[in-house]
Structure formats: C-alpha cells, structure tokens
Write a protein that holds these residues in place. Structure first.
Motif, PDB file in Angstrom:
ATOM      1  N   LEU A 202       0.834  -1.206   0.000  1.00 27.75           N
ATOM      2  CA  LEU A 202       0.000   0.000   0.000  1.00 27.75           C
ATOM      3  C   LEU A 202       0.865   1.250   0.000  1.00 27.75           C
ATOM      4  CD1 LEU A 202      -2.365  -1.167   2.876  1.00 27.75           C
ATOM      5  CD2 LEU A 202      -2.912  -1.263   0.444  1.00 27.75           C
ATOM      6  N   LYS A 203       0.311   2.320  -0.572  1.00 27.35           N
ATOM      7  CA  LYS A 203       1.003   3.613  -0.615  1.00 27.35           C
ATOM      8  C   LYS A 203       0.002   4.693  -0.231  1.00 27.35           C
ATOM      9  CE  LYS A 203       2.931   6.789  -4.120  1.00 27.35           C
ATOM     10  NZ  LYS A 203       1.791   7.749  -4.118  1.00 27.35           N
ATOM     11  N   ASP A 204       0.320   5.480   0.803  1.00 28.76           N
ATOM     12  CA  ASP A 204      -0.585   6.563   1.195  1.00 28.76           C
ATOM     13  C   ASP A 204       0.206   7.825   1.522  1.00 28.76           C
ATOM     14  OD1 ASP A 204       0.418   6.328   3.820  1.00 28.76           O
ATOM     15  OD2 ASP A 204      -1.581   6.373   4.726  1.00 28.76           O
ATOM     16  N   MET A 205      -0.476   8.833   2.104  1.00 29.48           N
ATOM     17  CA  MET A 205       0.154  10.121   2.370  1.00 29.48           C
ATOM     18  C   MET A 205       0.100  10.506   3.850  1.00 29.48           C
ATOM     19  SD  MET A 205      -1.252  12.165  -1.017  1.00 29.48           S
ATOM     20  CE  MET A 205      -0.426  13.702  -0.599  1.00 29.48           C
ATOM     21  N   GLU A 206      -0.304   9.578   4.726  1.00 25.19           N
ATOM     22  CA  GLU A 206      -0.436   9.926   6.144  1.00 25.19           C
ATOM     23  C   GLU A 206       0.051   8.865   7.127  1.00 25.19           C
ATOM     24  OE1 GLU A 206      -3.098  12.361   3.775  1.00 25.19           O
ATOM     25  OE2 GLU A 206      -3.275  10.196   4.070  1.00 25.19           O
ATOM     26  N   GLY A 207      -0.065   7.600   6.796  1.00 20.85           N
ATOM     27  CA  GLY A 207       0.064   6.528   7.775  1.00 20.85           C
ATOM     28  C   GLY A 207       1.314   6.545   8.631  1.00 20.85           C
ATOM     29  N   ALA A 208       2.485   6.625   8.010  1.00 16.70           N
ATOM     30  CA  ALA A 208       3.725   6.581   8.791  1.00 16.70           C
ATOM     31  C   ALA A 208       3.867   7.789   9.703  1.00 16.70           C
ATOM     32  CB  ALA A 208       4.930   6.476   7.853  1.00 16.70           C
ATOM     33  N   ALA A 209       3.264   8.921   9.311  1.00 10.54           N
ATOM     34  CA  ALA A 209       3.301  10.110  10.166  1.00 10.54           C
ATOM     35  C   ALA A 209       2.449   9.903  11.419  1.00 10.54           C
ATOM     36  CB  ALA A 209       2.818  11.329   9.386  1.00 10.54           C
ATOM     37  N   VAL A 210       1.269   9.317  11.241  1.00  9.61           N
ATOM     38  CA  VAL A 210       0.420   9.002  12.397  1.00  9.61           C
ATOM     39  C   VAL A 210       1.117   7.989  13.291  1.00  9.61           C
ATOM     40  CG1 VAL A 210      -1.788   7.993  13.113  1.00  9.61           C
ATOM     41  CG2 VAL A 210      -1.705   9.539  11.143  1.00  9.61           C
ATOM     42  N   ALA A 211       1.756   6.998  12.672  1.00  6.74           N
ATOM     43  CA  ALA A 211       2.466   5.977  13.448  1.00  6.74           C
ATOM     44  C   ALA A 211       3.587   6.583  14.276  1.00  6.74           C
ATOM     45  CB  ALA A 211       3.021   4.906  12.506  1.00  6.74           C
ATOM     46  N   TYR A 212       4.320   7.522  13.681  1.00  2.00           N
ATOM     47  CA  TYR A 212       5.422   8.169  14.390  1.00  2.00           C
ATOM     48  C   TYR A 212       4.922   8.862  15.651  1.00  2.00           C
ATOM     49  CZ  TYR A 212       9.076  11.537  15.516  1.00  2.00           C
ATOM     50  OH  TYR A 212      10.014  12.296  16.186  1.00  2.00           O
ATOM     51  N   VAL A 213       3.836   9.622  15.514  1.00  3.68           N
ATOM     52  CA  VAL A 213       3.310  10.367  16.660  1.00  3.68           C
ATOM     53  C   VAL A 213       2.751   9.422  17.712  1.00  3.68           C
ATOM     54  CG1 VAL A 213       1.589  12.054  17.415  1.00  3.68           C
ATOM     55  CG2 VAL A 213       2.808  12.393  15.264  1.00  3.68           C
ATOM     56  N   ALA A 214       1.988   8.420  17.289  1.00  2.32           N
ATOM     57  CA  ALA A 214       1.416   7.474  18.243  1.00  2.32           C
ATOM     58  C   ALA A 214       2.511   6.742  19.012  1.00  2.32           C
ATOM     59  CB  ALA A 214       0.511   6.479  17.519  1.00  2.32           C
ATOM     60  N   ASP A 215       3.566   6.351  18.311  1.00  6.39           N
ATOM     61  CA  ASP A 215       4.685   5.679  18.962  1.00  6.39           C
ATOM     62  C   ASP A 215       5.395   6.614  19.930  1.00  6.39           C
ATOM     63  OD1 ASP A 215       6.535   3.320  19.116  1.00  6.39           O
ATOM     64  OD2 ASP A 215       7.970   4.769  18.346  1.00  6.39           O
ATOM     65  N   LEU A 216       5.563   7.867  19.528  1.00  6.09           N
ATOM     66  CA  LEU A 216       6.218   8.860  20.375  1.00  6.09           C
ATOM     67  C   LEU A 216       5.462   9.045  21.685  1.00  6.09           C
ATOM     68  CD1 LEU A 216       8.702  10.799  19.927  1.00  6.09           C
ATOM     69  CD2 LEU A 216       7.029  12.560  19.332  1.00  6.09           C
ATOM     70  N   LEU A 217       4.135   8.998  21.614  1.00  6.51           N
ATOM     71  CA  LEU A 217       3.292   9.235  22.785  1.00  6.51           C
ATOM     72  C   LEU A 217       2.786   7.937  23.417  1.00  6.51           C
ATOM     73  CD1 LEU A 217       1.253  12.318  21.500  1.00  6.51           C
ATOM     74  CD2 LEU A 217       3.356  12.287  22.861  1.00  6.51           C
ATOM     75  N   SER A 218       3.321   6.808  22.956  1.00  3.58           N
ATOM     76  CA  SER A 218       3.039   5.483  23.546  1.00  3.58           C
ATOM     77  C   SER A 218       1.554   5.127  23.540  1.00  3.58           C
ATOM     78  CB  SER A 218       3.586   5.410  24.978  1.00  3.58           C
ATOM     79  OG  SER A 218       4.977   5.628  25.001  1.00  3.58           O
ATOM     80  N   VAL A 219       0.906   5.373  22.410  1.00  3.08           N
ATOM     81  CA  VAL A 219      -0.493   4.987  22.239  1.00  3.08           C
ATOM     82  C   VAL A 219      -0.560   3.954  21.117  1.00  3.08           C
ATOM     83  CG1 VAL A 219      -2.833   5.767  21.737  1.00  3.08           C
ATOM     84  CG2 VAL A 219      -1.242   7.298  22.909  1.00  3.08           C
ATOM     85  N   PRO A 220      -1.157   2.786  21.352  1.00  2.25           N
ATOM     86  CA  PRO A 220      -1.258   1.795  20.275  1.00  2.25           C
ATOM     87  C   PRO A 220      -2.081   2.339  19.109  1.00  2.25           C
ATOM     88  CG  PRO A 220      -2.584   1.147  22.175  1.00  2.25           C
ATOM     89  CD  PRO A 220      -1.768   2.312  22.610  1.00  2.25           C
ATOM     90  N   ALA A 221      -1.659   2.014  17.899  1.00  3.53           N
ATOM     91  CA  ALA A 221      -2.346   2.513  16.705  1.00  3.53           C
ATOM     92  C   ALA A 221      -2.484   1.397  15.687  1.00  3.53           C
ATOM     93  CB  ALA A 221      -1.585   3.685  16.099  1.00  3.53           C
TER      94      ALA A 221
END
Length: 271
Positions: A202-221
């Motif tokens: 898959l190729k998108d324009m948001e996913g890895a950015a959301v993952a980065y923030v969720a990981d930074l703030l320790s929230v499962p995504a």
C-alpha cells in the motif's frame, strides 16, 4: 532480603511506566481516536456512529482548521478528527504534516486508549491488491525521506511494525500488507525504489506520520486502508483515485465499523 523501604514507597519511573502499561492492556477500551485525511472518507463514519461536530475548538490551537466529531457508540467514546480544509486553497489538508499535527494535538487533548488511522490508499497489483480491498497495515515506513548518511538513512525511512491485532484479523475479512507513506500522490522513480525496499503493498500520504506520533506518545495505533487505485496499473493514479473514491469509501466505512464493533467491550490485549 526485603527491598529498601524507599524503593517500595518510590518505585523507579520504569516500574511505574510498566505498571501503567499493564493496566492499560487489561482494562476495557473506553476512548478511541479515529484520524482521517479527507471529509469524503470521514462523512460516512460520522453518520454511522451518529457523531456530532464539536463547535468548541479550544482543545486545538487558535486558527487551525481541524475538525472534531464526537459521540458515544456502544460503550466507546469516539473522537473522529480530520485536518479540515486548507484556509488558503480550500482543499482537504492531506499529507504528513497535517496528519502528524492533528494526531499529536488530539492525543494530547483526548487521551485515547487506541488510535485508528483510517483512509484510502494506492495498492500494488504485484502484491495482490485490487480496488476495493481493505487492509490492516502490518508495518509502516516513509519512502520520500532520503537522508544518505549512516543512521540518518534509517531514521528517514522510519520503519515500524504496527500494533499486532491477531484477533481482529482472525475475526474480520481484512487483508494484511506493509504501508509506505510519502507526500506525493504520484510516484517518482526514487519513490518506487524506496517503496519496493519497504516491501509495501500500500502507498498513502499519512500513515507513517500518524504511526510516528502514536509511537512517540506510547499509544497503540492500527491502520485500516482501502485501495482506491492500482499504482502499478494502466490508469493514471489521480484519475483512478477520483473515479473510485466514493465507492471505496463505502468499503472503508464497513471495515472500520466492523473493527470498532470488535473493539467494543474489549481490552487492548484482546485485539
């Protein structure tokens, strides 16, 4: 030998974090944050879950166009956010910058137990994707952050395994594949090389950015993505994306509803 009294009264930060994580994994999920990039993608879910737009934007910085819908569905408090319309151009604020900013602010404001990044994506026929397929992403990475310096190169790619949801996959008819993120709808030769290296379906324009923030703030995504266009197909990407957006959004709506229904009443460890 008994531990020193001071260590019992004041456990180290690591112990407190571990205890908090354990408690979060075993208590029922009560608040979820759904992050979406486009109004067309979000509108069916707003209707499905009977969410209402929150006129109070004080939880967000003054002047941002971000929109929050909120409501109660079964035993879940749902916050659905999208970055709104760009104030200068009047189009959906797609891309990694808007996605990361609104995700960060929303996690801070709503303290969710789980983040769901839901949206559309391009798919690769060579990896088995077809228009209308819905995937749960198993890993995310960037394909357009090229920093050819040792270690910085790995930081730029930002590859992460997503939160494991074996029971969701067992219960629901979702496909699994890697997701690669960049800020362009089209695909340059450099991007194609990186996407292949990311082993992406898959190729998108948001996913890895959301993952980065969720990981930074320790929230499962988790990442639910529906295929609008075939990146390695014959049709121009923009044309196929626009042609299929509304139809594929219906498939996305159904899949996200199934995921939320499954989550209701369960703990993070049950997913």
């Amino acid at each position: 030998m008994a531990p020193p009294e001071d260590s019992v009264a004041n456990p180290p930060p690591e112990a407190e974090e571990a205890a908090a994580a354990g408690e979060a994994n075993t208590k029922p999920i009560s608040t979820i944050l759904i992050v979406m990039a486009m109004h067309t993608e979000a509108a069916p879910l707003v209707s499905k879950f009977k969410l209402v737009e929150d006129p109070d934007r004080s939880m967000f910085p003054k002047g941002v166009p971000w929109v929050r819908y909120r409501g109660k569905y079964k035993d879940l408090d749902i916050n659905l956010v999208w970055p709104g319309k760009d104030p200068n151009f009047g189009v959906d604020s797609v891309g990694t910058v808007s996605a990361s900013l609104v995700t960060y602010a929303s996690i801070q404001a709503f303290n969710p137990d789980l983040v769901i990044d839901a949206g559309t994506a391009g798919g690769f026929r060579a990896k088995g994707a077809s228009v209308g397929d819905v995937y749960l992403a198993s890993a995310v990475a960037f394909h357009d952050r090229r920093i050819p310096i040792p270690v910085f190169d790995l930081y730029g790619i930002g590859a992460k395994q997503t939160f494991s949801c074996p029971n969701i996959l067992k219960e629901l008819n979702l496909k699994v594949g890697n997701l690669s993120t960049g800020d362009s709808l089209d695909m340059s030769p450099h991007d194609e090389t990186a996407i292949l290296a990311n082993e992406a379906t898959l190729k998108d324009m948001e996913g890895a950015a959301v993952a980065y923030v969720a990981d930074l703030l320790s929230v499962p995504a988790i990442f639910v993505k529906a295929v609008t266009d075939i990146v390695d197909g014959e049709k121009p990407t923009a044309e196929e994306f626009l042609q299929n957006l509304v139809l594929v959004t219906a498939a996305l709506d159904q899949a996200v509803t199934q995921v939320v229904d499954f989550i209701s009443g369960k703990c993070i460890s049950d997913l």
